[in-house]
Structures are given as structure tokens and as C-alpha cells.
Design an enzyme around this catalytic site. Structure first.
Site, mmCIF file in Angstrom:
data_model
loop_
_atom_site.group_PDB
_atom_site.id
_atom_site.type_symbol
_atom_site.label_atom_id
_atom_site.label_comp_id
_atom_site.label_asym_id
_atom_site.label_seq_id
_atom_site.Cartn_x
_atom_site.Cartn_y
_atom_site.Cartn_z
ATOM 1 N N ASP A 1 -17.739 -5.836 5.555
ATOM 2 C CA ASP A 1 -16.271 -5.357 5.566
ATOM 3 C C ASP A 1 -15.457 -6.614 6.113
ATOM 4 O O ASP A 1 -15.854 -7.729 5.655
ATOM 5 C CB ASP A 1 -16.105 -4.153 6.677
ATOM 6 C CG ASP A 1 -15.087 -3.205 6.439
ATOM 7 O OD1 ASP A 1 -13.819 -3.526 6.723
ATOM 8 O OD2 ASP A 1 -15.469 -1.941 5.933
ATOM 9 N N HIS B 1 -9.731 -3.407 9.429
ATOM 10 C CA HIS B 1 -10.397 -2.334 8.740
ATOM 11 C C HIS B 1 -12.010 -2.263 9.131
ATOM 12 O O HIS B 1 -12.434 -1.127 9.485
ATOM 13 C CB HIS B 1 -10.426 -2.499 7.180
ATOM 14 C CG HIS B 1 -11.025 -1.420 6.298
ATOM 15 N ND1 HIS B 1 -12.369 -1.443 5.964
ATOM 16 C CD2 HIS B 1 -10.459 -0.554 5.717
ATOM 17 C CE1 HIS B 1 -12.324 -0.621 5.144
ATOM 18 N NE2 HIS B 1 -11.413 0.063 5.017
ATOM 19 N N HIS C 1 6.359 -17.842 -5.642
ATOM 20 C CA HIS C 1 7.706 -17.570 -5.693
ATOM 21 C C HIS C 1 8.536 -18.726 -5.340
ATOM 22 O O HIS C 1 9.598 -19.227 -6.008
ATOM 23 C CB HIS C 1 8.135 -16.501 -4.304
ATOM 24 C CG HIS C 1 9.655 -16.008 -4.424
ATOM 25 N ND1 HIS C 1 10.297 -16.628 -3.573
ATOM 26 C CD2 HIS C 1 9.985 -14.988 -4.811
ATOM 27 C CE1 HIS C 1 11.434 -15.972 -3.595
ATOM 28 N NE2 HIS C 1 11.360 -14.884 -4.561
ATOM 29 N N ASP D 1 11.105 -21.199 1.556
ATOM 30 C CA ASP D 1 10.339 -19.960 0.660
ATOM 31 C C ASP D 1 9.119 -20.260 0.880
ATOM 32 O O ASP D 1 8.519 -20.372 2.057
ATOM 33 C CB ASP D 1 10.620 -20.536 -0.820
ATOM 34 C CG ASP D 1 10.883 -19.057 -1.500
ATOM 35 O OD1 ASP D 1 9.763 -18.545 -1.776
ATOM 36 O OD2 ASP D 1 11.948 -18.767 -2.014
#
Length: 1443
Positions: free
Chosen positions: A925, A988, A216, A150
Site C-alpha cells: 500500500d 490509505h 501547466h 506556476d
């Protein structure tokens, strides 16, 4: 509020409030990471030294703790960021010289889709136990080891304490690998092992650790084997003692997943390690999406599980959350125990109280604090409709509601639109000032969602109708929403969760578990069901994303999904193993399946959405904790059974022999091998397909007695009337020496045919034990799809290179079956590895040698194809990402920021000597990819001498990566030190920088599309990069540090394509507004994106008047993906796909409404689960759009799921805004007009409509352009609210003629008029003139006079005239300018004077504009004033409102 600047919100300017100081005194709120920013205004000295009061505040912090200070700001402004308690932050806020103190939050990049955060909804059992029910270190359970594949683990959780545990079992061979924020001491006698696996595509140190950064894995591990934790709850809900299914078991963690997904190569490596480590059970709450489950030969879970089971390890997997549609189950290999999700007998009720104190039961989790009496106005969504249709309003779609009608009210909304999530509707109600939301949705009512502190609840359709009836019965409907309470003993329970994946398989009905594996089997899918709805389990202890305001993060969390149904069964399997240590995985599976129950706590059959559930929903039934350890009889299968299974599917003997390390000498597949024989595999369930009325089918089973020696079992058959079932013999007598007995079952139809699958069961009972085996019978005719010469079997028979496929990360997995000897690779394995190592040392990513043989390596597709043909190779397949089984899957973040692509002549190269080469643009950025050709420094001269910046080395980035184009790079380490490089790992920042100032790159394209020479807007400019963002967002502290550095470095322009997500912060808490203010004061232009929250009004971000805020428009290029109909009629479509299904219209074309399962309306829109596979498969589908917005991706997924080979979407917006999601899938969007033409062709022109979809081509000079995306959905005229003053002009902006100038004093006056006190304002500016003070008549009405290029007038009544003044400066030739007024009807506008004569000595002139209404407008009015000299045209828009 005054609309004095057009870009500002119509009701409030986000960054300014009158109660600024009062809010400081009240407190700043809690910081998400313990860091607060202390902003102290301008720096005291130009040399960059911090102010004395700055140092005085820092001093005590540094004395108390050396690492308190995260950032210190001293160049452009004064302040610091530090780790503070909330109390310390409040104290500092009251100190002299402090402007503001606020928490350091995350901002999101301005991309066209936001990431939705991955919600893992998992489950844990809560029991009320006595204090003496502690785990015993001497229990057999303490010798059982559960491996969890996991996202890792949070070792500090109380669920993993090792109190009363004895020594670690001596057979344990595993390890505890240290990593980031995790060392070997984090393991103990409970958590005995931890491993993590690097991602070959991304070696970020953030996830080089076994620590769970998602939640999780922690939740899963606690559910399976968590220790007892008294008084567990989620802020008081679901309180009790938390425990896992096998609390005495040990835990070994294998971190194979990150928030992005779970690499197949890592999953296989974990299986490989776990087998060698010595685990007893493996739990995997993850898998492929329902529509993309791989074949066995390329399924890392199926492969790894096969070898684990062969070594005696039970493997338990979640069935997936693709329900409630049929044929959605995953992880269905017959050697895996596959688990569905059900509800438990606990309900989270948040009731609605109507006028007259009538209570309506609602569901959900909220901690709202409304009065318990029904005193709040209640309205139905359709009663608050604004401009949209009634349907949109009653579903409370964003943009459909009138804020004035919503504010202060509780809203009743439906949820039938299928386009917007409940979260989007919740956010819309909050945005409009609603105080509560009642959502009518049966599914959400059944599975509680967490609304935290907002009053929201979900009600059933029936109860929703009752609430609506009450609203319609009175003029003044009132209600309240109560906070959530836990209700125990809820009935009926269990019920199958709506999201839980269902059977049967997609490909056939005979192998009900294994969708892509085969065409016949006797096993159900899923195998069993377990609790998976609204359950509590441990959670990482510092996760503020699930915390309530002003509360510490919870140690436990309530979630739902098959993710946690799975660990329930994993824990149960460990419990059965601990009490029966010699049992095989198949015996454990049989015990769990045959003791499962099919009834609920009302003693009725288990339901699914109020109908009776079937084994396709829950398998053998809901697991039983008490009976599974003593089942009486078990059905056993071993490796030979599974190999025989493969034989019957056409696998070649040579391939099968590679699989098993225990295959007997002389093993061969029988001559009569057939898929029909698979039904005889000794599985606890039975599946019969292709049963006709003319035949009887027989299956055999063998059971093993694991109970008392002398037992007589009798068969009880439960069968539907249309089916005759006979068991021979119907009695089984076991003795001390006779432990195994066999029986046969005969199936025959008593009618000519059956219209649907029928279910029944065979139960063997001796009075004490009840051994239940379900069966399903179908007359379904199998259509074999035996690709590669024999169905799935051929995948393992002769590998075909054409079917390998291309790896997305260059890594392929070479699977070579079982190892020759334990822990050693086979000779052929070693030879292949050596050949790769000789060529390049870093090609091998992983080696598998413990449980099975193989490796993962970086290969070209050609090399992968060649290796696939080598002797000893079972299969070669790309390394893929699997997703966690959450109820919502993640949509990948696509950055649709468009750079300018132009055709240049060869001589139009950038001139290194041009003035532009001395201009420096700074980018805040995600960093930069310095190797891009857009950043080459060819023909650039020396770096400007005024540049004072630096090029910081970091991970995979050295100072040599900078050059004469990219002259500076900085990165900012966040408080957890997870960002240590200026290199762009997101994309980006690289895209943004190349769009603004990229050098000329000839031949640029996206796989041939948009081809030309790529260039930035100012290709001769230099670049300085300030990496403030990571994939999860951008920290305020980093943004402010970057502004601070950029001011000192000497940039000319700062570009920020980022901002707040929802509510834009107030100015005093807005890092961008603060940093920009000081940058502008130093002469730096700051340009920011307006945000991507359109098309709704009042969504603009970065609106401070000193910022240049930019909206988005289209360009004159279209991506055409045309449709060709029969008769070669061509219809223009739009989108981006590289599909090639031929240019001739030969493919069947069907309209969605003709291909539905029953509901024509849903099918015409191609809504999920509305389409009939038999009517769609192999055809091109025509679908309509529904609502104000469309989500083409959902329709694309629905079409693919039912086998459509192409999709034509009627959607005006999607036609003009192409997505790249579809890539190689034939999808195009057409306008409504063209869609009607296609529909007319289908309906009227022919009975056999045909079409094709052509691949995309770029079309230049497309018209109309520009338009504002989405906002012009109905082709309405855009307004300044959409585009500001208009589309920019690169040529005219260089020589504008006149300009409007504002300075620091103007901005300070702006703050005065907003009620800021003088002492605070004086802290802001470094060049404040002596004697500056706010005028006595300071008022928000005066802001209209700020010398801005646009004008906004609000609160204009019919009885008054409002005047504003402006001053323009001549920067062109000495000219006479004349005013031209464009005003709407009903508005009188005059300009005095209406002519301006500029001379050599008269460069600045002023004018006054008067506004008067001649009629009272119903909506805002727009116009413009243009000053023209013939040569120049200076355009200033205005807006006038009477609100």
C-alpha cells in the site's frame, strides 16, 4: 466464455487469453517510463539464487549500462525490471525461459473516488512567419523580464532556447536555484531565473525543484514569452511556428504550485522575491474558486500584486474558469489586469459522414483510423437501452446501455444529464465495444477536447438533430467519424469561451471587478479577453499521458482555459513595456484595454453562446497586439488612487499607512469618503450603480497623451435608448506643453427604470487613434454587508480575531504592509519574529521583507488571534491552497475504507500469548504512520523467530519506528527515485493496516462520531509494510518486488487494496495475479479488493482464482443528520456534518423548482447555474436527485454558490452512503419517501415553510445491514454478482466444518483449460510433478470442475445436462452432512450423493452436481447448495446462464 468462477467477468476473464504467445510475438506496447518487467516464472532454487537464464539476460544489460536494472526478483519467483527500448523488450520476450515481458504501468488505489487527473487547458498563438523573423538580441524586448508564478518549467523545451540572446540584463538580481532534476545550468540567457518553494505541510523531495512535473507552467511560460519554434504541432495539428506574445523577453520562473494546488505562503514569497529580483511583468494563471475568493486582507494574490504594482510591475491574472454563470470572476482587485478567455479563428474539425456521404461538422481532437466511407452501423443511445430509463440511455450514462446492442457500432449520445462527464461516457462506450461516439453538446463542440486515438466527435444541437433525423429515416443507419483536421480562418471568432468566468461581482455591482472587496467601482470584470481555446504551446518532453499509442511524447500540447488567456496578455504587457519602458502598470493596462476590439472576423459583435456578449463577458474586449503599443491616450492610476479606493471603503488611515512605502506625509482619508466616490477612480472603464430616474450621476476622468504632441480628440458616445450620456468637454486639444486633460461624463435615465444592466461606450478619436472606454449602468440597489463595522474597509480597519479562521496546516500568514526600508523588516516585524524564534526554532516558515513586510509561521489559532491585535499588523489569515485555473477542478481523494469499531469490556484486551501474535500480515500500500496508537506493541512478545524481513530506514522513518507489532517496513524506489520512505504520506496504507490488524484503541472516533474501541480484525497479529504506492499510483515493478520480498520475509497473509483502474490486464501482464500466484504457492493467502467501479456489472478486479477477492457492504451503523420541520416534525436524514444552525425549525425552507431562474426541471435538481440567488439566499434548499446516480457534491456547491444555508437532498443512495465533504455545512440526504413528505409539507401545509438540519449523530444497530453499496439503489435483492458468497462471518470462519481445497496443480490445470501451452505452464510452478501435461481434451468448459467453493455454469441449453464435481475436506468433528438445494424455478439441480458421512479415516469425500433447465431463462439464475450437519452449515452459491 464460461462462467466457471462466479467472480469472473461474464464475457471474458481479464487475466487470461488464448492468444497469449501471439501477443508476445506482436510486441508488448510502449512503456510509460522506459521500464519493462521480464517475468521468468518460478525461481530455480529454494535458496533464492536466480536462474542461469535470468543471469544471462541480465548480464548484457549490466555490461551496456550500469543502471539498466531497476528491480531483480529472485526469492519467490524469477525475473527483473529494467529500462529497455521497445525493440529490446520484444527480443527478450522471445528468449527461452521468459514467460512474459510487459511495460511497467501505474495502478490506482482502490478508493471510493478516483482522482480525476488535473487537465490544464491553456493557449498559445501560432503564426506563419518567415524564416528571417528571428528575435534580435539588440531589441528592447530582450531587456524585459516576465515572471511566471506556476508549476515550474521544462527547461529543455525549444521554446526556452537562448539562441541570439545577448547577456542577461545587468539589473537582474535573481537566481537559479538547483533542485531535484534541475541545476543552475538549466537556466540560460532566455530562462534567467528559477525558484521553488517548499510546502510547509509536505516536504516531499518530488517537488523541491523548479522543474515542471505537471505541464501547466511550461505551457504558460511558452505562451507568454516562448522563443520562435518552427514546425510546431500536436502530432500534425495546429502546425506552424510557435511563439509567445513577447518572444524576445526573458523568463523568470517561480514554482509555487504542485499538482495539489498553490500555497498562499509560497505565492507571497514568490511575489516578494520577484519584486527584489527585478521582473517587469508577473503572470499568474491561478486563483481561488469563484465561490471561495478570499477577501483582500486574506488574498495572497491581491496583497502581493498591490506591492508589485507599487514597484512598477504589471500583474496579469486569469479571471477563472467558473463560467458561464454570472458573478464568477476572480482576481478582481483594481490593480490587477484580469483576463477572460475567447476562441480563435482555428477549429479542430472531426466530421461525421452519414450514409449517402452527407457530411456533418463535428469538433474535437482524435487520431482515429476508421474508413472514410460510412460503413459502420450508427444507433441512437436510447435504442441501446438495457435496464435503465430511456433518458439515461440517450445520454449514454454508464450502466444504461446494452453491450450487445452497442458492440461494433457508432453511438449518438446526448449530454444533458449533468451527472456524467464526456470522459465517463467515452469509457462506457469503449467498455461495451462501441467503435465510435458522437456527442451532442454545444459547449464541447466549441472547445475541442482530446480523445486521442478513439473515434469521438462533438456536434451542435442543431447538427445532432439532423443526425437523429437520419437515424429515424432508415432501418440501417451508417456513418463514420473522420480524424481531426485543423481548419484556419474559422468564423465567427473570437467568441467568449463558455467556461470563462463572468462578471459582475457576487457582492455588489458597483465594484464590478472585485467580488468580495467592495460595493462600488468603475472597473469592469474581467478587464479584457484573450485567446484561450484550443491553443498550442510547449509541454514537458516526457509526458506520455498526452502521447498517442506507439508515438513519442509530444513537445507541444493543445489545451483551453483562462490559464492561457492570461499569458497572452502577460506577453503583450511585456511587449508594450519593451516599447514604452517608462510607462507605469496602469498606463500599460489602459493601453491594452482601450485598444481592445468588440467585433469578430465577421465584423459583427463578439458573441457568447450565440448571443451578443457584453463587458461582463469580455471586459473592454479582445486584446489587440498591434495597437496596444500605441494607444494615443492612457488612463493612469497610482498608489495614492488605490489608497483612496481603500479610504472610500472605510479602511482606517492607520491601516492604510501600513500598506504603502511611498505614501506622502500627512495623507488622510477625506471626511466625505464614500463608496459612491470610487466610480471616480481613473480607470479605463466606467460603472454606475443605483442610478434612479430622479437623478443624474457624474464621473470624471483624466487622460494622458502618449502620441503626437498636437492632437485634437473628439468624443463619440454609444449609449442605449434608455440612457442619456453627455461628455463635457466633448473635444480635447493636446499640445506639446499640455499632456494631461480631464473630462466629465453625465449619466441620466430617460425612462423611469431599467430592468437589467445596460452597456455603452465612450470613444475618443483623432482619426488615427481610437481610445475606447466601455461603461455599464444599473439601478441595482446595494445592500451593504458591512461586517466588522464598515464593510470590507473594516477588515483593514480593526481586525476582529473571530474572523481569522482555523488553518488547515497550522500555518498563518502575518501581513504587515510595506517594509520600512528596502530589504529590511520593520522593528515591530523583527520583534514578533524574535518572540516566535525564542519559543521554537522551526516555527517560522517564510519571511517577507523585500516588497512588503510579514512572515508565515506555525501558530495556534489563539496565537494568531493575539498577533492580529498587535500594532503594525495589517491582517492574519490561514495559509490556504489555491487551484490552477483549469476547466475542471480537482475533487480531493477521499478514502472511505471503514474499520471495525466495537464496544469492548475493559478485560477484553489483546492477548500477547494468543496464537494470533505469531501471524504476520503484509500490506502492499502507501506505507504506514508508525506513531498511530493502532500500531503500539504493548503486551506483545518477541518477534516470531521465522521472520526474515527488515525495517528499512528512509526519509522521516528510522528502524526504531518498527516495534514488536510493526515488525517490518520496506519501500521501493521508483525509476525516478521519488519514493524514499516507508512513511505514509497519503493515509490509505495506515487506514488499511489499522482496519486489518490494528491494536485496541479505546475512545476512538471522528470528532465524536463512530466512537468506541477501534480494533483490527486480528489485533494480535504482526504487521509488515511494503510501500509500493505514492499519491499518483502504484508501479507494477514495485508490486512485484514487494511480493518477492514478502515471500522471502515469511508473511502469512498479504493484503492489497489496489488494482487496475479500467481494463484489468491479462494474467501475463498483471503484477498482482503473478505475485499472488507465487505467494499462494508458498502458502501465503492473498486478499485483494474487488474495485470501486460499481454498480455496473462486469467491473470486478483482481479475479485470479488464487486470490480472495472482496466486495464492500454497509455495517449496522448509521450517520443520522435529521431534518426538523415546522411543528417539530422530525425526518431522518443521513450524512456527516458538524453544522450548528440551531435545533429549532426557524430557517426558511424552499423547494428547488420554486427557486429557479426559469427552468423548473433543472432547478428542482439544483443543477449548477439553475438557481436564483435572490430566492435561495439565507434559506434551506430541498433538491431532488436525477438519473441513476447523484453527485451530491455538485449540488452542494450549487447551493453554497447562491447563498443557501443548508441543503436537503432527496437521494436514496446518498442517504445510505454518507460523505464527509460537507463537514461544517448543513447538508443531509433523505429517502425518496421522506423527501415526498417534506415536499408535501412545503406545498400543502404552509405558506411559510421552515426547517432546520441537525448535526450528525452515530446510530448503532441500524437496519437493514449489510447491503451492497449503490448496487441496491432500487432496493433490489443482491446476488452473488454483487457479494460473492455473502458477508463474511468472523466467528463461523474459524470453525467451518468442511472446506474446499485447491492447490498449484489445480491452478495449472485451469491454465491448461484456457489454452496455455505446456512449455509456458512449466515455467510457472516451482513444485511441478514429473510428467505433468495438459489433457488432450483441455477445454474452458472443464474449468467448472475446479474445486472452488462456488459454481458457475454457462452456455447451458434446454437440451442438455451439465455436471460438476467437488471434493470437501472435513476439518471439524466426524459428522453426517446432508445437502440442501435452493434452486430457482425453471432449473433442476440434483446432488449425488446427497449425504456425506465423515469418519476418522474418511476425511475427504466427493460429490457431483447436475444442472438442467426446464425453461429457457431470460437472465442469469442463482441458487445454492448447503451441506449441514446441524452444527455446521457449508454454503456454496451457484449461477447458471444460457449465454
Amino acid at each position: 466464455m464460461t462462467k466457471s468462477v462466479i467472480r469472473m467477468k461474464r464475457h471474458s476473464i481479464c487475466f487470461l487469453v488464448l492468444t497469449f504467445l501471439a501477443e508476445l510475438e506482436a510486441g508488448q506496447g510502449q512503456s510509460a517510463n522506459g521500464v519493462y518487467i521480464v517475468y521468468m516464472g518460478a525461481s530455480a532454487a529454494a535458496n533464492g539464487n536466480s536462474r542461469d537464464d535470468h543471469a544471462q539476460l541480465l548480464g548484457p544489460l549490466l555490461r551496456r549500462k550500469g543502471d539498466e536494472v531497476v528491480q531483480s526478483y529472485k526469492h519467490g519467483f524469477s525475473g527483473f525490471a529494467a529500462r529497455l527500448s521497445e525493440e529490446a523488450a520484444q527480443t527478450i520476450a522471445e528468449k527461452p525461459g521468459v514467460v512474459s515481458v510487459f511495460p511497467d504501468p501505474l495502478l490506482q488505489l482502490h478508493t471510493t473516488r478516483s482522482w480525476d487527473f488535473l487537465n490544464y487547458q491553456t493557449d498559445l498563438e501560432i503564426l506563419n512567419v518567415t524564416s528571417d523573423s528571428d528575435s534580435s538580441s539588440k531589441s528592447p524586448g530582450s531587456e524585459t523580464i516576465i515572471g511566471i508564478l506556476d508549476t515550474g518549467i521544462w527547461p529543455e523545451s525549444e521554446s526556452f532556447n537562448d539562441k541570439n540572446f545577448g547577456p542577461i540584463p545587468s539589473r537582474w538580481n535573481g537566481t537559479c536555484i538547483a533542485g531535484r532534476s534541475f541545476n543552475s545550468t538549466n537556466c540560460n540567457r532566455k530562462l534567467i531565473g528559477a525558484r521553488w518553494y517548499e510546502d510547509p505541510e509536505n516536504d516531499k523531495s518530488d517537488f523541491n525543484t523548479a522543474r515542471d512535473l505537471v505541464g501547466h507552467g511550461t505551457h504558460v511560460a511558452a505562451t507568454a514569452a516562448g522563443s520562435l519554434v518552427p514546425d510546431a504541432s500536436y502530432y500534425g495539428l495546429a502546425s506552424g511556428t510557435a511563439k509567445g506574445g513577447s518572444p524576445e523577453s526573458r523568463i523568470a520562473v517561480y514554482r509555487v504550485c504542485t499538482p495539489i494546488g498553490c500555497r498562499g505562503s509560497a505565492i507571497l514569497a514568490a511575489f516578494d522575491n520577484a519584486i527584489a529580483d527585478g521582473v517587469d511583468v508577473l503572470s499568474l494563471s491561478l486563483g481561488a474558486a469563484a465561490e471561495y475568493e478570499p477577501e483582500f486582507s486574506s488574498d495572497p494574490i491581491a496583497i502581493g500584486a498591490f506591492h508589485a504594482v507599487e514597484k512598477g510591475i504589471t500583474v496579469v491574472c486569469s479571471a477563472g474558469n467558473g463560467g458561464p454563470g454570472p458573478q464568477t470572476v476572480v482576481n478582481a482587485a483594481p490593480w490587477i489586469l484580469t483576463v477572460a478567455a475567447t476562441t480563435i479563428d482555428r477549429d479542430f474539425q472531426s466530421d461525421v459522414v452519414l450514409g449517402g456521404n452527407k457530411a456533418i461538422k463535428g469538433g474535437g481532437i482524435n487520431f482515429a483510423n476508421l474508413q472514410s466511407s460510412p460503413v459502420y452501423p450508427l444507433i441512437y443511445g436510447s435504442s441501446a437501452v438495457e435496464k435503465a430509463g430511456e433518458k439515461e440511455a440517450r445520454n449514454c450514462e454508464p450502466g444504461s446501455l446494452d453491450g450487445a446492442k452497442v458492440k461494433g457500432k457508432i453511438l449518438l449520445c446526448e449530454n444533458k444529464d449533468g451527472e456524467y462527464s464526456y470522459k465517463q461516457k467515452l469509457q462506457e462506450v469503449v467498455r461495451l465495444g462501441g467503435i465510435g461516439l458522437i456527442l451532442i453538446d454545444d459547449d464541447i463542440r466549441a472547445v475541442a477536447s482530446n480523445y486521442r486515438s478513439f473515434p469521438m466527435t462533438a456536434v451542435t444541437s442543431k447538427d445532432g438533430a439532423e443526425i437523429l433525423s437520419y437515424i429515424n429515416s432508415t432501418r440501417n443507419a451508417v456513418a463514420t467519424i473522420l480524424p481531426t483536421v485543423s481548419v484556419a480562418n474559422y468564423k465567427p471568432a473570437p467568441a467568449v469561451a463558455y467556461f470563462s468566468s463572468r462578471g459582475p461581482s457576487l457582492k455588489t455591482k458597483n465594484l464590478l471587478k472585485a467580488k468580495p472587496l467592495s460595493s462600488s467601482c468603475d472597473c469592469f470584470d474581467p478587464d479584457v479577453a484573450a485567446p484561450g481555446v484550443g491553443i498550442l504551446a510547449s509541454w514537458p518532453g516526457k509526458d506520455l499521458s498526452v502521447a498517442l499509442p506507439n508515438k513519442d511524447p509530444p513537445a507541444f500540447n493543445i489545451l483551453s482555459g483562462t490559464s492561457m488567456a492570461c499569458p497572452h496578455v502577460s506577453g503583450l504587457a511585456a511587449l508594450v513595456k519593451s516599447q514604452n519602458p517608462t510607462w507605469s502598470p496602469s498606463a500599460i493596462r489602459s493601453a491594452i484595454m482601450t485598444t481592445a476590439t468588440q467585433t469578430n472576423n465577421l465584423k459583427s459583435q463578439i458573441t457568447s453562446a450565440e448571443s451578443i456578449a457584453t463587458p461582463y463577458d469580455y471586459g473592454a474586449g479582445e486584446v489587440s497586439i498591434t495597437q496596444s503599443s500605441r494607444p494615443g491616450l492612457v488612463y493612469e492610476t497610482d498608489t495614492i488612487d488605490y489608497l483612496q479606493f481603500l479610504c472610500n471603503y472605510g479602511y482606517s488611515v492607520s491601516k492604510i499607512k501600513l500598506l504603502s512605502s511611498t505614501i506622502p506625509d500627512g495623507f488622510t482619508c477625506p471626511e466625505n469618503a464614500s463608496s459612491d466616490l470610487i466610480t471616480n477612480m481613473n480607470y479605463p472603464s466606467i460603472s454606475i450603480s443605483k442610478l434612479s430616474s430622479k437623478e443624474s450621476k457624474k464621473v470624471s476622468r483624466t487622460v494622458t497623451n502618449v502620441g503626437e504632441d498636437e492632437e485634437l480628440y473628439t468624443a463619440i458616445v454609444s449609449a442605449p435608448k434608455v440612457l442619456e450620456v453627455k461628455v463635457i468637454p466633448d473635444k480635447l486639444q493636446f499640445t506639446k506643453n499640455l499632456k494631461k486633460l480631464s473630462y466629465e461624463v453625465f449619466f441620466k435615465l430617460s425612462t423611469s427604470s431599467i430592468e437589467e444592466d445596460v452597456f455603452g461606450s465612450i470613444m475618443w478619436t483623432n482619426g488615427k487613434y481610437r481610445v475606447h472606454s466601455p461603461f455599464v449602468v444599473s439601478n441595482f440597489e446595494i445592500k451593504e454587508d458591512r461586517k466588522m463595522g464598515g464593510g470590507l474597509g473594516a477588515l483593514m480597519g480593526e481586525t476582529k480575531v473571530a474572523d481569522i479562521g482555523q488553518s488547515t496546516n497550522g500555518v498563518y500568514i502575518v501581513y504587515m504592509g510595506a517594509p520600512a526600508t528596502e530589504g529590511s523588516p520593520r522593528d515591530d516585524h523583527t520583534q514578533l519574529l524574535r518572540s516566535l524564534l525564542r519559543r521554537k526554532s522551526n516555527r517560522v516558515v517564510r519571511v517577507y521583507k523585500h516588497g512588503f513586510s510579514g512572515f508565515a509561521a506555525r501558530l495556534s489559532e489563539k496565537e494568531a488571534q493575539a498577533i492580529a491585535q498587535k500594532p503594525g499588523v495589517v491582517s492574519v489569515f490561514p495559509d490556504k491552497v489555491l487551484q490552477l485555473h483549469t476547466t475542471r477542478s480537482w475533487h480531493f481523494l477521499e478514502h472511505q475504507t471503514d474499520g471495525q469499531v466495537l464496544k469492548f469490556s475493559s478485560g477484553s484486551d489483546s492477548d500477547a500469548k494468543s496464537p494470533g501474535s505469531d501471524t504476520i500480515i503484509g500490506f502492499l500500500d502507501t506505507g504506514i504512520w508508525p506513531e498511530s496508537e493502532s500500531f503500539n506493541d504493548k503486551d506483545f512478545g518477541p518477534i516470531p523467530s521465522r521472520w526474515k524481513g527488515t525495517c528499512m530506514a528512509g526519509k522521516n522513518f528510522s528502524s526504531s519506528n518498527c516495534n514488536r507489532k510493526l515488525i517490518g517496513a520496506r519501500y521501493y524506489t521508483d525509476p525516478s527515485n521519488k519514493m524514499t520512505t516507508a512513511r505514509d504520506t497519503v493515509g490509505h496504507g495506515t487506514h488499511v493496516a489499522s482496519t486489518a490488524v490494528g491494536s485496541l484503541v479505546p475512545g476512538a472516533s471522528y470528532y465524536g462520531l463512530a466512537s468506541g474501541t477501534a480494533t483490527g480484525g486480528s489485533p494480535a497479529s504482526r504487521i509488515a509494510v511494503y510501500k509500493v504506492c505514492k499519491p499518483l499510483g502504484c508501479l507494477d515493478s514495485a508490486i512485484m518486488a514487494a511480493f518477492d520480498d514478502a515471500i522471502a520475509d515469511g508473511v502469512d497473509v498479504l493484503s492489497l487494496s489496489l488494482g487496475a483502474i479500467f481494463m484489468e490486464p491479462e494474467f501475463s501482464n498483471d503484477s498482482i495475479a503473478i505475485g499472488a500466484f507465487h505467494a499462494v504457492e508458498k502458502g501465503i493467502t492473498v486478499v485483494c479488493s474487488a474495485g470501486n467501479s460499481g454498480p455496473d456489472p462486469e467491473t470486478v478486479k483482481n479475479v485470479a482464482p488464487w486470490i480472495l477477492t472482496v466486495a464492500a457492504t454497509t455495517i449496522d451503523r448509521d450517520y443520522e443528520t435529521d431534518v426538523v420541520l415546522g411543528g417539530n416534525k422530525v425526518i431522518e436524514g443521513g450524512g456527516i456534518n458538524f453544522a450548528d444552525i440551531g435545533s429549532s425549525p426557524i430557517h426558511p425552507l424552499v423547494y428547488g423548482s420554486s427557486a429557479g431562474k426559469g427552468g423548473e426541471n433543472e432547478a428542482r435538481y439544483c443543477e449548477p447555474d439553475s438557481l436564483d440567488r435572490d430566492k435561495v439566499q439565507g434559506k434551506i434548499l430541498l433538491c431532488e436527485k436525477e438519473g441513476r446516480r447523484s453527485f451530491p457534491y455538485d449540488k452542494f456547491q450549487a447551493a453554497k454558490r447562491v447563498g443557501a444555508i443548508g441543503l436537503i437532498l432527496i437521494d436514496d443512495v446518498a442517504r445510505n452512503e454518507p460523505d464527509i465533504y460537507y463537514r461544517t455545512y448543513p447538508l443531509t440526504a433523505v429517502t425518496s419517501k421522506d423527501g415526498l413528505e417534506i415536499l408535501s409539507y412545503i406545498i400543502n401545509s404552509t405558506r411559510n415553510a421552515v426547517a432546520t438540519i441537525l448535526p450528525t449523530v452515530s446510530v448503532a444497530k441500524y437496519k437493514p445491514a449489510p447491503i451492497t453499496p449503490i448496487a441496491t439503489e432500487y432496493w433490489s435483492i443482491g446476488t452473488p454478482y454483487d457479494y460473492g458468497t455473502g458477508e463474511v462471518s468472523p466467528t463461523r470462519s474459524l470453525d467451518p466444518g468442511l472446506i474446499y481445497e485447491t492447490g498449484t496443480i489445480d491452478y495449472l490445470q485451469f491454465l491448461c483449460n484456457y489454452g496455455y501451452n505446456l512449455s509456458t505452464i512449466k515455467l510457472l510452478a516451482s513444485r511441478l510433478p514429473d510428467g505433468f501435461s495438459c489433457p488432450e481434451n483441455a477445454s474452458s468448459d472443464l474449468i467448472s470442475n475446479m474445486n472452488y467453493p462456488s459454481i458457475a455454469i454457462s452456455n447451458l441449453s434446454s437440451k442438455e445436462t451439465k455436471r460438476v464435481s467437488r471434493t470437501v475436506t472435513n476439518v471439524g468433528d466426524d459428522e453426517l452432512y446432508i445437502a440442501i438445494i435452493d434452486a430457482p424455478e425453471g432449473l433442476e439441480v440434483s446432488v449425488i450423493p446427497d449425504q456425506l458421512q465423515f469418519t476418522k479415516n474418511s476425511k475427504r469425500l466427493s460429490y457431483e452436481v447436475s444442472f438442467r433447465l426446464s425453461t429457457l431463462p431470460e437472465e442469469d439464475m442463482f441458487g445454492s447448495i448447503t451441506w449441514t450437519s446441524g452444527k455446521y452449515r457449508l454454503h456454496s452459491p451457484f449461477v447458471v446462464s444460457n449465454s
